[in-house]
Write a protein that holds these residues in place. Structure first.
Motif, short mmCIF file in Angstrom:
data_model
loop_
_atom_site.label_atom_id
_atom_site.label_comp_id
_atom_site.label_asym_id
_atom_site.label_seq_id
_atom_site.Cartn_x
_atom_site.Cartn_y
_atom_site.Cartn_z
N ARG A 41 0.77 -0.75 0.00
CA ARG A 41 -0.05 -0.13 0.30
C ARG A 41 1.02 1.58 0.03
O ARG A 41 1.97 1.37 -0.58
CB ARG A 41 -1.45 0.25 1.13
N GLY A 42 0.28 2.45 0.51
CA GLY A 42 1.20 3.41 0.48
C GLY A 42 2.81 3.81 1.40
O GLY A 42 2.30 2.47 2.18
N LEU A 43 3.18 4.23 1.05
CA LEU A 43 4.73 4.48 1.86
C LEU A 43 3.97 5.75 2.97
O LEU A 43 3.88 6.56 2.57
CB LEU A 43 6.01 5.04 0.89
N VAL A 44 4.54 5.38 3.88
CA VAL A 44 4.75 6.42 5.76
C VAL A 44 5.89 7.16 5.75
O VAL A 44 7.20 6.22 5.89
CB VAL A 44 4.18 5.15 6.20
N HIS A 45 5.98 7.99 5.49
CA HIS A 45 7.68 8.47 5.94
C HIS A 45 8.36 8.64 7.42
O HIS A 45 7.43 8.17 8.39
CB HIS A 45 7.08 9.94 5.56
N LEU A 46 9.60 8.26 7.31
CA LEU A 46 10.36 7.80 8.79
C LEU A 46 10.56 9.05 9.09
O LEU A 46 10.49 9.28 10.37
CB LEU A 46 10.11 5.92 8.55
N ILE A 47 11.51 9.28 8.48
CA ILE A 47 12.33 9.76 8.82
C ILE A 47 13.08 9.79 7.56
O ILE A 47 14.12 10.07 6.96
CB ILE A 47 13.79 9.04 9.63
N LEU A 48 14.19 11.62 7.94
CA LEU A 48 14.89 11.75 6.86
C LEU A 48 15.74 12.49 7.65
O LEU A 48 16.06 13.28 8.58
CB LEU A 48 14.22 13.74 5.79
N ILE A 49 17.24 12.55 7.25
CA ILE A 49 18.79 12.91 7.42
C ILE A 49 19.45 13.06 6.36
O ILE A 49 18.86 13.14 5.12
CB ILE A 49 19.37 11.56 7.87
N ARG A 50 19.57 14.33 6.85
CA ARG A 50 20.75 15.35 5.54
C ARG A 50 21.53 15.27 5.20
O ARG A 50 22.45 14.90 6.43
CB ARG A 50 20.03 17.06 6.14
N SER A 51 22.56 15.55 4.29
CA SER A 51 23.91 15.11 4.07
C SER A 51 24.62 16.22 4.73
O SER A 51 26.10 14.71 4.96
CB SER A 51 24.29 15.76 2.97
N ASN A 52 24.72 16.44 5.78
CA ASN A 52 25.86 17.34 6.82
C ASN A 52 25.30 16.75 7.72
O ASN A 52 26.01 17.36 8.87
CB ASN A 52 25.29 18.96 7.09
N ARG A 54 25.12 13.58 10.48
CA ARG A 54 25.47 11.73 10.74
C ARG A 54 24.81 10.73 11.24
O ARG A 54 25.03 9.72 10.83
CB ARG A 54 27.61 11.92 11.34
N GLU A 55 23.26 11.11 12.06
CA GLU A 55 22.64 10.35 12.82
C GLU A 55 21.52 11.60 13.18
O GLU A 55 21.70 12.38 13.36
CB GLU A 55 23.42 9.62 14.55
N LYS A 56 20.44 10.65 13.61
CA LYS A 56 19.51 11.03 13.95
C LYS A 56 18.60 9.18 14.96
O LYS A 56 18.25 8.63 14.28
CB LYS A 56 18.35 11.65 12.43
N HIS A 57 18.32 10.45 15.54
CA HIS A 57 16.88 9.66 16.19
C HIS A 57 15.32 10.25 16.24
O HIS A 57 14.59 11.40 16.62
CB HIS A 57 17.22 9.72 17.77
N SER A 58 15.24 8.84 16.30
CA SER A 58 12.60 9.36 16.18
C SER A 58 12.42 7.82 16.66
O SER A 58 12.30 6.98 16.14
CB SER A 58 12.70 9.33 14.42
N GLY A 59 12.21 8.30 18.13
CA GLY A 59 11.31 7.06 18.98
C GLY A 59 12.69 5.33 18.68
O GLY A 59 13.74 5.76 19.10
N ARG A 60 11.99 4.65 18.11
CA ARG A 60 12.86 3.49 18.35
C ARG A 60 13.52 3.42 17.21
O ARG A 60 14.67 1.99 16.58
CB ARG A 60 11.63 2.23 18.05
N LEU A 61 13.14 4.44 16.39
CA LEU A 61 14.54 4.47 15.31
C LEU A 61 15.78 5.40 15.38
O LEU A 61 15.49 6.44 16.02
CB LEU A 61 13.79 5.52 14.06
N ARG A 62 16.78 4.59 14.43
CA ARG A 62 18.36 5.46 14.79
C ARG A 62 18.50 5.39 12.97
O ARG A 62 18.69 4.26 12.55
CB ARG A 62 19.19 5.07 15.76
N VAL A 63 18.48 6.44 12.31
CA VAL A 63 19.56 6.72 11.43
C VAL A 63 20.92 6.86 11.24
O VAL A 63 20.89 8.36 12.05
CB VAL A 63 18.56 6.99 10.21
N THR A 64 21.67 6.55 10.59
CA THR A 64 23.11 6.82 10.21
C THR A 64 23.74 6.96 8.82
O THR A 64 22.75 6.60 7.87
CB THR A 64 24.04 6.06 10.90
N LEU A 65 23.90 7.67 8.45
CA LEU A 65 23.97 8.83 7.32
C LEU A 65 25.97 8.80 6.19
O LEU A 65 27.28 9.24 7.56
CB LEU A 65 23.60 9.94 6.46
N ASP A 66 26.42 8.38 5.94
CA ASP A 66 28.60 8.02 5.41
C ASP A 66 27.92 8.58 4.35
O ASP A 66 28.16 7.24 3.20
CB ASP A 66 28.66 6.47 5.84
#
Lengths: 111, 115
Positions: A41-52, A54-66
């Motif tokens: 079905r449709g996509l649900v947005h979870l989190i956005l991390i910008r190019s500058n 390195r790490e972002k948290h939202s509740g139980r979610l943790r995103v890293t960017l290299d």
């Protein structure tokens, strides 16, 4: 053509465990986003991390960017059966108007 | 719920026919993007409309066309349907002003089957 590749393609874990999925992309980006899709079905947005960033948290979610490795990871901690879904990373490829999606990771969380 | 709605939810057509899919944007959003998602794949960008003008297009043939109306709702038209057009069609709305410009909010999709 698709920008990113998610790894693994499929992941099966027990409820309560952590789930880690990875995304690689090919070109310079302004930001990277993660989306969830339930049952085609449709996509649900979870989190956005910008190019500058390195790490972002939202509740139980943790995103890293290299950006040097052109890769990102999404960690879902203390997974629940309701987290069962497909997860996609999407980049902007430097463009302001389109998202380029990977092929997704199918996550199954067993009760 | 994102506030983005799409109609119809499911559609069956035969090869050569034409189809129109509809999308209503989230309140306050002035930009609509359309994506095609084949089974087991990630969504692929078709095109985007901003203030009733096409603002960018992906690698899709001209038989894929669109419209955006003054109320920012949108249509996707596909002519001369082919079997490979069978897919989930997703509409996403966003705003080119304010915070969170980059985030697109997706509707539930229209599943098209071409026989």
């Amino acid at each position: 053509s698709q920008q990113g590749e998610e790894d693994p393609q499929a992941l099966s874990i027990q409820e309560g465990e952590n789930a880690t999925m990875n995304c690689s992309y090919k070109t310079s980006i302004n930001n990277l986003q993660w989306y969830r899709q339930n049952s085609g079905r449709g996509l649900v947005h979870l989190i956005l991390i910008r190019s500058n960033e390195r790490e972002k948290h939202s509740g139980r979610l943790r995103v890293t960017l290299d950006t040097s490795k052109k890769s990102s990871s999404l960690l879902i901690t203390a997974s629940r059966a309701a987290d069962t879904a497909s997860y996609f990373c999407a980049t902007d490829e430097g463009s302001s108007y389109k998202l380029i999606f990977g092929s997704g990771t199918r996550l199954l969380v067993r009760p | 719920e994102t506030g983005v709605t799409q109609s119809p939810t499911h559609l069956i057509k035969t090869r050569g026919q034409q189809v129109t899919l509809r999308c209503s944007s989230q309140s306050g959003h002035n930009t609509v993007s359309w994506y095609q998602q084949a089974l087991g794949q990630g969504p692929q960008f078709i095109f985007q409309y901003y203030r009733e003008e096409e603002n960018g297009r992906g690698n899709f043939p001209p038989r894929f066309s669109g419209l955006q109306f003054p109320n920012y709702s949108s249509e996707l038209n596909v002519n001369a349907l082919e079997l490979d057009d069978s897919a989930l069609y997703l509409c996403a709305s966003s705003s080119k002003s304010g915070r969170n410009q980059e985030t697109q909010y997706f509707g539930p999709g229209t599943r098209l089957l071409v026989l």
